[in-house]
Design an enzyme around this catalytic site. Sequence first.
Site, PDB file in Angstrom:
ATOM      1  N   ASP A  49      -0.081   2.113  -6.359  1.00  0.00           N
ATOM      2  CA  ASP A  49      -0.098   0.668  -6.106  1.00  0.00           C
ATOM      3  C   ASP A  49      -0.419  -0.164  -7.348  1.00  0.00           C
ATOM      4  O   ASP A  49      -1.287  -1.045  -7.303  1.00  0.00           O
ATOM      5  CB  ASP A  49      -1.121   0.323  -5.017  1.00  0.00           C
ATOM      6  CG  ASP A  49      -1.054   1.221  -3.806  1.00  0.00           C
ATOM      7  OD1 ASP A  49       0.018   1.757  -3.532  1.00  0.00           O
ATOM      8  OD2 ASP A  49      -2.092   1.380  -3.138  1.00  0.00           O
ATOM      9  N   GLU A 219       5.423  -2.747   3.485  1.00  0.00           N
ATOM     10  CA  GLU A 219       4.189  -3.172   2.818  1.00  0.00           C
ATOM     11  C   GLU A 219       4.519  -3.456   1.352  1.00  0.00           C
ATOM     12  O   GLU A 219       5.677  -3.480   0.959  1.00  0.00           O
ATOM     13  CB  GLU A 219       3.134  -2.064   2.914  1.00  0.00           C
ATOM     14  CG  GLU A 219       3.589  -0.760   2.268  1.00  0.00           C
ATOM     15  CD  GLU A 219       2.792   0.455   2.680  1.00  0.00           C
ATOM     16  OE1 GLU A 219       1.977   0.341   3.610  1.00  0.00           O
ATOM     17  OE2 GLU A 219       2.994   1.516   2.076  1.00  0.00           O
TER      18      GLU A 219
END
Length: 494
Positions: A49, A219
């Site tokens: 991420d 997401e």
Amino acid sequence: MASLAALLLACVPPVTSSAGASSPEPPAAAPDFSTAEAGNPIVDGWYADPDVAVYDNRYWVFPTSSRPYDEQTYLDAFSSTDLVTWTKHPNVLTKADVSWARRAVWAPAPVQRNGKYYLYFGANDIQGNSELGGIGVAVADRPEGPYRDAIGKPLIAQFVNGAQPIDQDVFVDTDGQAYMYYGGWGHANVVKLNADMTSLGQFPDGSTYKEITPANFTEGSQMFKKDGKYYFMWSEDGWTGPNYAVSYAISDSPTGPFTKISRVLAQDAAVARGSGHNAVLNVPGTDIWYIFYHRRPLSLSGANDRQLAYDRMTFNADGTIAPVTMRVKDNFDDANSVGWTTYGGSWSTSAKRYEAGASYGGKALLDTNFSDFVQDVTVTPRSAAGDAGVVFRATQPNTGTDGYRGYYAGISGTGKVVLGKADDNWTQLASAAVTIRPNVSYRLRVEAIGSSIKVYVGDALRISVTDTSYSSGANGVRVFNTGAGFDDFAVAHR
């Protein structure tokens, strides 16, 4: 996670924040690479991420620590002046700095404003509105922290429009308005951030949250602006699987609507799987763009086996994004061998080369699985004896002189280039005379397409054979009865 908009304004005039800080100046030498030329992954360790920023002429990457949720209690950061050599800044934020966070500290998003550095993060992986957690904001006086909880509670603590409060991205538009894009569980929202960067604003209709969910959204929201257009990116499919990928949309407005155009980054069965949750970096003052993301090594399938990488991102004439190619290169300019696994022999990185001591068959391999390809490396034999070169289509590697199944092409100080195959024994396929001197560098290339294998030294084709023994496998380098230096390693599809 997404990147800070102030990084991404190369194509528009500089803006000034409420504190009077202008958009960042480019670092001294703008990196202009086709990929992470010193090798992907770019840093050692399990991370995911990534989000990016440019502060004071340094590039910053803020990732999630890729561990079980209960061990995700801290955030590290990495900085670089050249996108090659990275300095680790451990524990820039920990759960001890956030009274309400206990685990699953995810996806940091950096932004500089008001003379402060802000870091937005998700924590606790809440599954419903009765739980404590969501998206928080921390603040520091320096990019490396330490960061401290800015408001003592989550900034967004509830599911709204079905969006789990995770994976936030902060984007500052050219008019100075800050937005946050976020969401999980297949829903995405956008909110306005007030000038204090620690509270939510309202849209002209009085609402605080606007749903912007595009098709196949999972997401990992990401927003940037180029040539007056707003690019919204996101990750789709399951984050634990191989099909995790990045898609995007383009809009004339920061609040959409966002209609999916296409996938732009997906797995490559020869390079890596599970490539997603991206950030975008535009080198300030240039039209050089990179996509930062995490991916999973081919030989591993654990949910948290994720590593940081970046590749070049380019645009078509109509403004659409060209599909991103995950390239395989390593020039060892970062003085490390992250991503390589050795089998026998002694290996080190020095003088921006990968040095192997003399051994009978020591090899180093990348976790690749190419079938048809071209493989290049610069080889510097350290003695007149033995040979050194490249391994390809290799499987079942182990220590030992011929401890693998696959091919090998090497150059020898005895005056030849040799090609053969191994299966715990050695079969020579061909050799050719060529002048080779110790401590002189030579470019060695192998082109393998189907059963055809060609070996070049410099620009000259020296060996051409047909063999069907091995169809795909790992790529790497090897020595036999000599030490050698290796540099400018690259593999590409053919």
